[in-house]
Design a protein around this motif. Structure first.
Motif, mmCIF file in Angstrom:
data_model
loop_
_atom_site.group_PDB
_atom_site.id
_atom_site.type_symbol
_atom_site.label_atom_id
_atom_site.label_comp_id
_atom_site.label_asym_id
_atom_site.label_seq_id
_atom_site.Cartn_x
_atom_site.Cartn_y
_atom_site.Cartn_z
ATOM 1 N N ARG A 1 0.820 -1.208 0.000
ATOM 2 C CA ARG A 1 0.000 0.000 0.000
ATOM 3 C C ARG A 1 0.859 1.265 0.000
ATOM 4 O O ARG A 1 1.960 1.279 0.536
ATOM 5 N N HIS B 1 0.423 -4.411 3.983
ATOM 6 C CA HIS B 1 -0.712 -4.628 4.880
ATOM 7 C C HIS B 1 -0.542 -5.979 5.572
ATOM 8 O O HIS B 1 -0.682 -7.023 4.940
ATOM 9 N N ASP C 1 -8.453 -6.688 6.584
ATOM 10 C CA ASP C 1 -9.513 -5.742 6.945
ATOM 11 C C ASP C 1 -10.873 -6.354 6.657
ATOM 12 O O ASP C 1 -11.071 -6.985 5.621
ATOM 13 N N HIS D 1 -13.906 0.094 10.228
ATOM 14 C CA HIS D 1 -13.616 -1.270 9.752
ATOM 15 C C HIS D 1 -12.868 -1.988 10.868
ATOM 16 O O HIS D 1 -12.476 -1.379 11.858
ATOM 17 N N HIS E 1 -9.490 -4.265 11.601
ATOM 18 C CA HIS E 1 -8.231 -4.846 11.119
ATOM 19 C C HIS E 1 -7.872 -5.974 12.078
ATOM 20 O O HIS E 1 -7.760 -5.773 13.279
HETATM 21 ZN ZN LIG Z 1 -5.906 -3.092 7.909
#
Ligand SMILES: [Zn+2]
Length: 292
Positions: free
Chosen positions: A177, A187, A191, A266, A268
């Motif tokens: 990312r 990452h 997610d 969200h 993670h």
């Molecule tokens: Zn994440």
């Protein structure tokens, strides 16, 4: 002459012993069958003669096996993201009741995973933190180091690890990312879509070794599942457990949110094995034994 003969005899002896030792280990297997960088994996071996302890060296780490049913031993392990494709030694040791240590080795192939790339935009402070924030980040590191150093000598998990929410994945593990067009990172978790306040469930049983607010992670829960295996839940809005709590698989541990470095609400989830972050999706895919 006499000496040379002795040497030959001792050589024959050691070959014979190696043959006997090989018969001690059988049904060596692993899940998944094809390992890639980022894999979580389960090693299984059957050992004859009631060993007191079974361990293995794998990717420069010592892994400890737990006693399963009918002479089987198993260990949850992984392959770090950085591991290059190739063939690696899995070196078993079994300590027998008479103190002998028997050894066996397998070559295990690791393939290169194909992970994606993505671009994200977050508030600038998460990309170029000011000096005050850098202090905070350093303090967080110390707090996490204490949690990560927590040790439990036996597996606390039982059976398969489960997804902490049922709302589906929004970004996979391993994605390369770029934040705000400059900060590049990988990452190291998965997610999940999680509207604000979604109940977050423990992926498996264990002990809560951290439940507090951190700069990047936001409100964060870390569960120790034993023998160096942990799960971490980030960006939470609310905790429903405290540090030191024992939790059962599927128990609600928190509500999801958007705290820390998040582009919106969200969850993670990170899976940590001996300091390395593994792909949660690959952990969920494993068929794992129930603890006795
Ligand atoms: Zn994440």
């Amino acid at each position: 002459m006499h000496r040379a003969l002795l040497f030959v005899l001792s050589l024959v002896g050691s070959i014979a012993a190696t043959g006997a030792e090989t018969a001690t280990f059988s049904k060596i297997s692993w899940q998944p069958q094809v390992l890639v960088n980022g894999s979580a994996c389960l090693f299984t071996v059957t050992v004859q003669g009631a060993p007191q302890k079974v361990t293995a060296k794998w990717l420069k780490r010592d892994i400890e096996f737990s006693h399963g049913v009918r002479g089987t031993w198993y260990a949850l392990a992984g392959v770090a993201y950085e591991v290059k494709s190739g063939s690696y030694n899995l070196e078993f040791s079994a300590t027998m009741p008479d103190g002998r240590v028997l050894r066996e080795m397998r070559r295990v192939a690791v393939h290169a995973a194909r992970y994606k790339t993505s671009r994200l935009t977050v508030p600038e402070k998460y990309v170029t933190p000011d000096p005050e924030t850098l202090k905070r980040i350093e303090a967080d590191k110390a707090v996490k180091a204490v949690a990560f150093a927590h040790q439990m000598p036996t597996p606390q998990w039982s059976g398969d690890f489960i997804a902490p929410v049922s709302t589906g994945m929004s970004e996979a593990y391993g994605t390369s990312r770029t934040f705000n067009g400059k900060l590049a990172s990988v990452h190291r978790g998965e997610d999940f879509h999680a509207p604000m306040g979604t109940p977050v469930h423990a992926s498996n049983s264990g002990e809560v070794v951290l439940a507090r607010e951190l700069f990047y992670e936001g409100n964060c829960v870390i569960i120790d599942h034993g023998l160096g295996f942990m799960t971490m839940y980030m960006h939470l809005s609310q905790f429903t457990v405290r540090e030191g709590d024992k939790v059962e698989k599927d128990q609600v541990i928190a509500l999801s949110g958007d705290t820390g470095r998040a582009t919106g609400p969200h969850l993670h989830l990170a899976v940590r094995w001996n300091g390395e972050y593994l792909d949660p999706a690959k952990l969920f895919a494993l068929k794992l034994p129930e603890q006795p």
